[in-house]
Design a protein around this motif. Structure first.
Motif, PDB file in Angstrom:
ATOM      1  N   ARG A 153      -6.298   1.133  -4.650  1.00 55.87           N
ATOM      2  CA  ARG A 153      -5.629   2.048  -3.728  1.00 55.87           C
ATOM      3  C   ARG A 153      -5.791   3.512  -4.104  1.00 55.87           C
ATOM      4  N   ALA A 177      -5.055   7.071   5.049  1.00 52.65           N
ATOM      5  CA  ALA A 177      -6.205   6.226   4.734  1.00 52.65           C
ATOM      6  C   ALA A 177      -5.844   4.747   4.853  1.00 52.65           C
ATOM      7  N   PHE A 178      -4.554   4.447   4.889  1.00 55.37           N
ATOM      8  CA  PHE A 178      -4.121   3.056   4.974  1.00 55.37           C
ATOM      9  C   PHE A 178      -3.589   2.711   6.369  1.00 55.37           C
ATOM     10  N   PRO A 228      -9.307   5.217  -2.633  1.00 52.67           N
ATOM     11  CA  PRO A 228      -9.300   5.676  -1.238  1.00 52.67           C
ATOM     12  C   PRO A 228      -8.243   6.733  -0.955  1.00 52.67           C
ATOM     13  N   PHE A 229      -7.112   6.601  -1.599  1.00 55.07           N
ATOM     14  CA  PHE A 229      -6.052   7.593  -1.389  1.00 55.07           C
ATOM     15  C   PHE A 229      -6.545   8.980  -1.777  1.00 55.07           C
ATOM     16  N   ILE A 230      -7.078   9.084  -2.965  1.00 54.53           N
ATOM     17  CA  ILE A 230      -7.532  10.380  -3.461  1.00 54.53           C
ATOM     18  C   ILE A 230      -8.740  10.880  -2.678  1.00 54.53           C
ATOM     19  N   THR A 231      -9.644   9.971  -2.372  1.00 53.13           N
ATOM     20  CA  THR A 231     -10.820  10.362  -1.597  1.00 53.13           C
ATOM     21  C   THR A 231     -10.404  10.978  -0.264  1.00 53.13           C
ATOM     22  N   ALA A 232      -9.481  10.331   0.402  1.00 54.24           N
ATOM     23  CA  ALA A 232      -8.997  10.865   1.680  1.00 54.24           C
ATOM     24  C   ALA A 232      -8.332  12.220   1.487  1.00 54.24           C
ATOM     25  N   GLY A 233      -7.606  12.347   0.405  1.00 53.35           N
ATOM     26  CA  GLY A 233      -6.953  13.627   0.133  1.00 53.35           C
ATOM     27  C   GLY A 233      -7.960  14.745  -0.013  1.00 53.35           C
ATOM     28  N   ASP A 237       0.827  -1.198   0.000  1.00 51.39           N
ATOM     29  CA  ASP A 237       0.000   0.000   0.000  1.00 51.39           C
ATOM     30  C   ASP A 237       0.868   1.258   0.000  1.00 51.39           C
ATOM     31  N   GLY A 285      -3.970  11.063   2.321  1.00 52.80           N
ATOM     32  CA  GLY A 285      -4.011   9.876   1.476  1.00 52.80           C
ATOM     33  C   GLY A 285      -3.277   8.714   2.126  1.00 52.80           C
ATOM     34  N   PHE A 286      -2.092   8.963   2.639  1.00 55.43           N
ATOM     35  CA  PHE A 286      -1.331   7.913   3.318  1.00 55.43           C
ATOM     36  C   PHE A 286      -2.100   7.384   4.515  1.00 55.43           C
TER      37      PHE A 286
END
Lengths: 213, 213
Positions: free
Chosen positions: B198, A209-210, B201-206, A157, A206-207
DNA sequence: CAAAAAATTAAACAAGTGTTGAAATATATT
DNA sequence: AATATATTTCAACACTTGTTTAATTTTTTG
């Protein structure tokens, strides 16, 4: 003792840097470079060898400066935080600060350089060797630092997240014409401080989120 | 009635697409293209005109298909959610799905096409016109949809976030050699499903990081 | 089938490509 | 100052570039 006459070499590199940034490796001829540098065409071969060697010389000139700075910043923020892991946003900042700062305030030479980086990054055949050699070790160092901060995240990830960060950074460098067109005057095209303000929290989120995967 | 003999034109476009993807616009000659297409060099001029026109024809061929799909997906997820705003992750997915899906399962032609997109995106001089004309309207539609979902975010913030998304997507397309090298066998280079899982979710969180600004 | 239109071929164009070699100039060393 | 080294110049090399022209073949139309 050493070459006191280093003027010509840098004239060529400067001209090449600027032209490569706009039209890419294949879009620029040696005669265009030496003409812009106001220097005889044969001097390019004399000082550097093949055309590809000029390109690589352009890359290496600034890569070392850059990497030294970035590693320094990373080490600093790791040391400051000890024995805890360094805060995520500081790690991201260490990764991006030197780049965005020079791109913003480093003058035309640095702007051109980053435009070339952007091209290379998206052009495996040319950039593969140099990028791998000079930037990948740094990337691994950063991913490792981030992993200490988000220990529950899977390595795979984090690798992909780094990849997204790299892409976002890259496109930021690649030129502002399209960007300002799309923004409809929403932002000043040269205002890279605005990027920095937003890129760091965007990527940090973004990071994170993992965090619990 | 219409041109029943469309074979040659597509042979040229296919060859051009594949070559441009690897070496860029200036790195490919018309003779290389027509040679790969097993066709006379003069036919390139006859069917398309200048070299740049070939390039644009390569771009347009797939751009329309792509944009139709993406707008469709966006409209669908907006309609499904009414009267509420569409969920953010669905919007991001609508923006990325058609791209990643075709890049993954669309065959070599689509792979080459996306590699060219990546080059163009980072190369203002060539990509400016086409990209603005075909992708920017879509971008505005998406940003608007996202803004309905995150009403408190400033327009400028969202614009930049879109920009980061675009960069992350772009680099994903640009070729897998460096990526797989860096990952040290951590991921299969062709596994673009992994990206999709990946990236969203990465972009969504951003984006969500700007919820309360 | 004959006439018209479209597509293909082969040859040539002027201009530009990266690179090299030998002669001339400038710089550094003794 | 004389010698040796480094740099610069100019000309040329063989080759590729994008594009055009005119002749020829193929396909479509009447």
């Amino acid at each position: 003792m050493m070459s006191t006459k280093k003027k010509t070499k840098d004239l060529i590199l400067d001209a090449a840097e600027q032209l490569f940034a706009v039209r890419g490796f294949y879009g620029v001829s040696i005669r265009q470079i030496t003409s812009k540098a106001e220097v005889d065409p044969a001097l390019a071969s004399y000082h550097f060898g093949k055309k590809q060697d000029i390109f690589e010389a352009v890359m290496l000139r600034r890569a070392e400066i850059l990497n030294r700075e970035r590693i320094q910043m990373l080490d600093d923020c790791i040391r400051r935080a000890k024995p805890n892991p360094a805060p995520l946003h500081e790690i991201i900042d260490a990764f991006t600060h030197a780049l965005l700062n020079r791109s913003n305030k480093g003058g035309q030479g640095w702007k051109s350089y980053f435009a070339i980086i952007a091209q290379i990054n998206n052009h495996p055949e040319l950039g593969g060797v140099i990028m791998s050699q000079y930037f990948d070790p740094l990337a691994k160092k950063f991913i490792a630092a981030i992993h200490e901060n988000i220990p529950n995240a899977k390595a795979e990830d984090l690798f992909w997240c780094y990849h997204f960060l790299s892409g976002a950074l890259t496109l930021t460098f690649s030129g502002t014409e399209r960007i300002s067109k799309l923004s409809d005057g929403l932002c000043a095209s040269s205002d890279l401080d605005a990027v920095h303000e937003r890129l760091v929290p965007f990527i940090t989120a973004g990071f994170k989120a993992f965090e619990n995967n």
